[in-house]
Scaffold this motif. Structure first.
Motif, PDB file in Angstrom:
ATOM      1  N   LYS A 147      35.748  34.827  37.442  1.00 23.46           N
ATOM      2  CA  LYS A 147      36.866  35.475  37.533  1.00 23.46           C
ATOM      3  C   LYS A 147      38.106  34.896  36.891  1.00 23.46           C
ATOM      4  CE  LYS A 147      35.755  37.631  41.972  1.00 23.46           C
ATOM      5  NZ  LYS A 147      36.269  37.822  43.560  1.00 23.46           N
ATOM      6  N   ALA A 149      42.087  35.435  35.400  1.00 25.32           N
ATOM      7  CA  ALA A 149      43.513  36.245  35.732  1.00 25.32           C
ATOM      8  C   ALA A 149      43.878  36.778  34.320  1.00 25.32           C
ATOM      9  CB  ALA A 149      44.366  35.572  36.471  1.00 25.32           C
ATOM     10  N   SER A 165      34.406  39.198  35.385  1.00 31.91           N
ATOM     11  CA  SER A 165      35.465  39.944  35.569  1.00 31.91           C
ATOM     12  C   SER A 165      37.120  39.420  34.998  1.00 31.91           C
ATOM     13  CB  SER A 165      35.939  40.416  36.958  1.00 31.91           C
ATOM     14  OG  SER A 165      36.344  39.474  37.792  1.00 31.91           O
ATOM     15  N   SER A 167      41.238  40.076  34.154  1.00 30.12           N
ATOM     16  CA  SER A 167      42.422  40.952  34.150  1.00 30.12           C
ATOM     17  C   SER A 167      42.969  41.381  32.829  1.00 30.12           C
ATOM     18  CB  SER A 167      43.447  40.318  35.202  1.00 30.12           C
ATOM     19  OG  SER A 167      42.934  40.135  36.532  1.00 30.12           O
ATOM     20  N   ALA A 185      40.189  44.208  32.369  1.00 34.57           N
ATOM     21  CA  ALA A 185      41.506  45.284  32.508  1.00 34.57           C
ATOM     22  C   ALA A 185      42.094  45.628  31.477  1.00 34.57           C
ATOM     23  CB  ALA A 185      42.205  44.843  33.825  1.00 34.57           C
TER      24      ALA A 185
END
Length: 331
Positions: A147, A149, A165, A167, A185
């Motif tokens: 992950k 950010a 994943s 952001s 995202a």
């Protein structure tokens, strides 16, 4: 008279506060000039014992993550950052080992200096990180959950399952044999020469796959979806971009949806398939001879090649064209 006196006093106080603020800004600018010349580096290298099938749990708030396989039964970690001394001092990097699982966390501690209003907004202090990167080498048979950010994720040459994943950063996977769940995202998602069952979701970026074997699901909320040279099946959708699929060998059921773009499908000359195409505002064009059950300007259903055999391809476009082309006649 009293009113004029108070107005005079109040105006004077405002003027004094203004001078104080300007002097503070000037001093901060002078600090900035000094700090801008001070670039430092932070390097951390570690090694951990590992067995094939190790689980890597990585979280990064600022650094890009690169994961590569090697032929050794250990995990090597190299962290590098370059920037202002103030920012590098605030890096917090932790490692935790347990039951063939390695956890790595990278974050930046944030300091709030309550007595300095300008440092709160970081407008004049302007400490920075020029680059930050975590490179991890692990056994070829590994699994991972990564992950970030906003930073990028890149993994290469593994046999295993991965959950990725970000952001806002890009995600890149090359030569991964296993299940992949990739979600960004704001960035793009790219696969090269991967196989297995995968799911990708991009909230605004493009999805690009070059070379894939198996089943892949690809969804973009605003970008294009392009899947080249796939042997298998696809479920792909875009809420505003084009969907393009090139089959080497189609298998099973494929479903393609575009809410604002075109759908283009390329298939081999010996295609055997039942097609179900529908568009609400575009045209339908098919290179192959088709035994149509339904054929209008907005709908086409029927068999290509041998009837009652082969794969199923369903495509739905809301405003765009649908094209099925012979792969050798690629446009």
């Amino acid at each position: 008279m009293k009113i004029k006196f108070f107005i005079f006093i109040f105006t004077g106080l405002l003027f004094a506060v203004g001078l104080l603020l300007c002097s503070n800004i000037k001093s901060e600018e002078l600090k900035l000039e000094a700090q801008s010349e001070q670039t430092e580096e932070l390097k951390i290298s570690k090694s951990f014992k590992a067995n094939p099938g190790i689980l890597l749990l990585i979280e990064s708030s600022i650094a890009d993550v690169i994961l590569r396989s090697h032929g050794e039964n250990d995990v090597k970690v190299d962290f590098y950052a370059k920037g202002s001394a103030q920012r590098l001092k605030n890096f917090d990097i932790s490692f935790e080992e347990e039951n063939n699982t390695l956890k790595i966390k990278i974050r930046q501690k944030r300091e709030f200096e309550w007595y300095n209003f300008f440092n709160f907004f970081d407008l004049f202090k302007r400490t920075w990180v020029e680059t930050a990167q975590l490179v991890v080498y692990a056994p070829e048979i590994s699994n991972g959950n990564i992950k970030t950010a906003g930073a990028d994720i890149k993994i290469e040459r593994f046999k295993g399952d991965f959950t990725l994943s970000s952001s806002g950063g890009d995600i890149y996977c090359e030569e991964i044999n296993g299940s992949i769940y990739a979600s960004s995202a704001g960035g793009d998602i790219r696969f090269k020469n991967c196989s297995g069952n995968s799911e990708t979701k991009a909230s605004g970026g493009d999805i690009l796959v070059n070379g894939y074997s198996g089943r892949i699901e690809a969804k973009s909320s605003g970008g294009d979806v392009t899947i080249n040279k796939i042997s298998g099946s696809v479920e792909a959708s875009s809420s505003g971009g084009d969907v393009r699929v090139e089959f080497m060998k189609p298998e099973g059921t494929t479903k393609l949806v575009s809410s604002g773009g075109d759908i283009k499908i390329f298939a081999p000359l010996d295609l055997n398939a039942y097609v179900d195409f529908e568009t609400s505002g575009g045209d339908i064009n098919i290179d192959f001879p088709i035994k149509a059950e339904t054929k209008t300007s907005s709908e086409t259903r029927g068999w290509i090649g041998r009837e009652n055999s082969g794969v199923k391809i369903k495509a739905t476009a809301s405003g765009g064209d649908i094209e099925l082309r012979i792969r050798d006649k690629e446009i």
